[in-house]
Design an enzyme around this catalytic site. Sequence first.
Site, PDB file in Angstrom:
ATOM      1  N   HIS A  14      -4.008 -25.759   4.754  1.00 52.86           N
ATOM      2  CA  HIS A  14      -5.454 -25.744   4.592  1.00 52.86           C
ATOM      3  C   HIS A  14      -5.945 -27.189   4.522  1.00 52.86           C
ATOM      4  CE1 HIS A  14      -9.448 -25.129   3.344  1.00 52.86           C
ATOM      5  NE2 HIS A  14      -9.258 -25.583   2.115  1.00 52.86           N
TER       6      HIS A  14
ATOM      7  N   ASN B 262     -13.662 -29.161   5.865  1.00 51.36           N
ATOM      8  CA  ASN B 262     -12.979 -28.023   5.242  1.00 51.36           C
ATOM      9  C   ASN B 262     -13.661 -26.745   5.709  1.00 51.36           C
ATOM     10  OD1 ASN B 262     -12.220 -25.952   3.506  1.00 51.36           O
ATOM     11  ND2 ASN B 262     -12.264 -27.217   1.664  1.00 51.36           N
TER      12      ASN B 262
ATOM     13  N   CYS C  70     -10.183 -20.187   0.517  1.00 57.66           N
ATOM     14  CA  CYS C  70      -9.467 -21.083   1.430  1.00 57.66           C
ATOM     15  C   CYS C  70      -8.009 -20.672   1.640  1.00 57.66           C
ATOM     16  CB  CYS C  70      -9.529 -22.521   0.929  1.00 57.66           C
ATOM     17  SG  CYS C  70     -11.203 -23.161   0.906  1.00 57.66           S
TER      18      CYS C  70
END
Length: 359
Positions: free
Chosen positions: A286, A316, A143
């Site tokens: 993020h 996500n 990520c």
Amino acid sequence: MADSQPPRSPAHDPNAAINTARPGVHARPPGVRIIASGIAVPEKTLTNSDLEKIMDTSDEWIVQRTGIRNRHIHDPQKGDSVSGLATEALRNALQDAGMVPDDLDLIVVATMTPESPTPSVACRVTTKLGVRNIGAFDLNAACSGFVYALNTVFGLMATGAYRNIALIGADTITQHVEYSTYGRGSAVLFGDAAGAVILQRTDDPMPGLLAHILHSDGPGSKDLYVPTDERTLPEGVEYNPRHVNRVQMHGPAVFRFAVGTFPKLIEETLEHAGLQAADVDYYICHQSNVRILKAAQERFGLEDRQFPINIDRYGNTVAASVPLVFHELRQGGKIQPGQRVMFLGFGAGLTWASSLWQL
Ligand code: COA
């Protein structure tokens, strides 16, 4: 233009002395602009109410704990793939820039979900675009991947050897989740997407990287990992064939890691750049969990507009989440030359990283 820019601290003077004692502070090589962006998401969507039908969960639980309402899911049966999404995002960015693929010198893809060990997603993108001979490679920092790659690409640009580089964050992480009550702890979180930007060298020395930070904690991966077989398990973890190729996450431990690390990362980056939190126009983070993001925003007393959140619509999306937010801001006309933008990522590895830019 210059009149509307905020006053600059000495750290932004390209001629200022370089403090080499502080990692993350840069000499100012030739300027780099982020000139274009584009995104791609799979057609298929999965709302919270869709999830309620396939596992024991509820819209209320998901929204309260994560802020997520919808995600896009790739469908391999329909030909969706990570390189397909990456290519579509890049095509959109090229169109935005008024460029053709042959204008690019290098394609970098941040991803943790390549179709196969080789060719890389970046090489697959060159094939799909029909370009030959240019540089192409993947970078895996989960990520944090897009932010790691932004810093890497800036370093390459600073050598003067590249004029136009395409950077793509692309992941199809949903191939690693189990859509059942057993897998609900992570299945509700993730979505698939790609986001691309084009970086261009400029003779103007002002735009570019002001500070950057890269961090990792290998042993911390025991709280977030994808095992491929018995040998790839964290120490002390018992083998369960059901876990193979599925995200294994200790949610509360990852939550604590993120809530603790995220504000420290912002503080460290501001310190390296000699700036205050309010000096930064946008924090492009993020998108992992709305509660993690809000905690950081409140800690620094920042306004909602400075801390854009779109996790409600995408979930996500791993390396794609940061360019997704950036693109939406650009599309909304909110990104202007001279602004300062801090890109922030954290995730599996464990990894966390920042990249503070003057646009
Ligand atoms: N729907 C309903 N209930 C669920 C659920 C779901 N999708 N997932 C877990 N639960 C249940 C658990 O089984 C547990 O039940 P129990 O108390 O009966 O055992 C209960 O909800 C609480 O589980 P817990 O994991 O402690 O919840 P939480 O408040 O920590 O929230 C996360 C879970 C995953 C939302 C949260 O930990 C989180 O966001 N962590 C960070 C994850 C992240 O950002 N990962 C990516 C990093 S890049």
